[in-house]
Design an enzyme around this catalytic site. Structure first.
Site, PDB file in Angstrom:
ATOM      1  N   HIS A  73      -5.287   2.779  -4.447  1.00 53.45           N
ATOM      2  CA  HIS A  73      -6.579   3.171  -5.010  1.00 53.45           C
ATOM      3  C   HIS A  73      -6.393   3.869  -6.343  1.00 53.45           C
ATOM      4  CE1 HIS A  73      -6.833   7.630  -4.704  1.00 53.45           C
ATOM      5  NE2 HIS A  73      -5.950   7.480  -3.728  1.00 53.45           N
ATOM      6  N   CYS A  74      -7.445   3.823  -7.154  1.00 54.74           N
ATOM      7  CA  CYS A  74      -7.556   4.648  -8.358  1.00 54.74           C
ATOM      8  C   CYS A  74      -8.918   5.321  -8.264  1.00 54.74           C
ATOM      9  CB  CYS A  74      -7.356   3.821  -9.634  1.00 54.74           C
ATOM     10  SG  CYS A  74      -8.342   2.325  -9.748  1.00 54.74           S
ATOM     11  N   VAL A  75      -9.584   5.546  -9.359  1.00 51.26           N
ATOM     12  CA  VAL A  75     -10.891   6.214  -9.279  1.00 51.26           C
ATOM     13  C   VAL A  75     -11.967   5.249  -8.808  1.00 51.26           C
ATOM     14  CG1 VAL A  75     -12.674   7.415 -10.596  1.00 51.26           C
ATOM     15  CG2 VAL A  75     -10.276   7.927 -11.024  1.00 51.26           C
TER      16      VAL A  75
END
Length: 208
Positions: free
Chosen positions: A84-86
């Site tokens: 995941h990232c933002v």
């Protein structure tokens, strides 16, 4: 909250999904790859978290983590992996595409299509694309995609190819712009002097 399944044991998401422990349990997540600078790594029993502290900027060196992350994903045999990232649109898809190229034996073109099948709204920045191209050349000795540089770095990106140009006003065709004579109805044979004198003035707004 959106979690996209790339493979039965590999998932993509934004920063909200790792905070949902019941969701991680349902997906049997045992490895979280956190590709953000500031978002916390949750501490859950039996779940390992790997931090990739890279900003979503074209100049950020995400490629420095391609091999390390791909190896950790490939080596996670105890359960699923969540990357995941933002927003799950740039950093994390790029990391997953690098993994698919290295350990699933696919080209960059196929890796991109594979990720978009599960998460259609991914949008990598230009710098990450260039790093993936270099990675593909390193793995396969050639490139299967080409990224066109924008015409003006300060301008907004052009609309996607699927956007029809016909949404703008079109120039009138010659059949519309030429003058068309107004056709009067055929005169009736009988003469009726009592007929209204306004009969020929119907629809006065229809003028060409």
């Amino acid at each position: 909250m959106s979690v996209s399944e790339v493979t039965p044991t590999l998932f993509l998401s934004g920063a909200d999904a790792p905070l949902n422990q019941p969701l991680l349990c349902r997906k049997r997540i045992t490895l979280i790859v956190n590709a953000t600078v500031t978002h916390p790594c949750p501490a859950y029993p039996g779940v390992e978290c790997v931090r990739v502290p890279v900003s979503d900027l074209p100049t950020a060196r995400l490629a420095d983590h391609f091999d390390r992350v791909a190896e950790r994903i490939h080596g996670n045999r105890s359960g699923g992996t969540l990357v995941h990232c933002v927003a799950g649109m740039s950093r994390s898809p790029a990391l997953v595409m690098a993994y698919l190229m290295r350990y699933r034996g696919v080209t960059l073109r196929r890796a991109h299509a594979w990720v978009r099948e599960s998460r259609p709204y991914v949008r990598l920045n230009a710098g990450f694309w260039e790093q993936l191209l270099q990675y593909e050349r390193r793995l396969y000795g050639r490139n299967t995609v080409k990224v066109q540089a924008p015409r003006d770095e300060g301008s907004r990106p052009p609309p996607p190819p699927s956007t029809p140009r016909l949404t703008r006003a079109q120039p009138e065709s010659p059949l519309v712009t030429r003058r068309v004579p107004f056709l009067l109805p055929k005169p009736q044979r009988r003469t009726d002097t009592k007929k209204s004198t306004h009969g020929g003035a119907r629809n006065p707004s229809l003028r060409f």
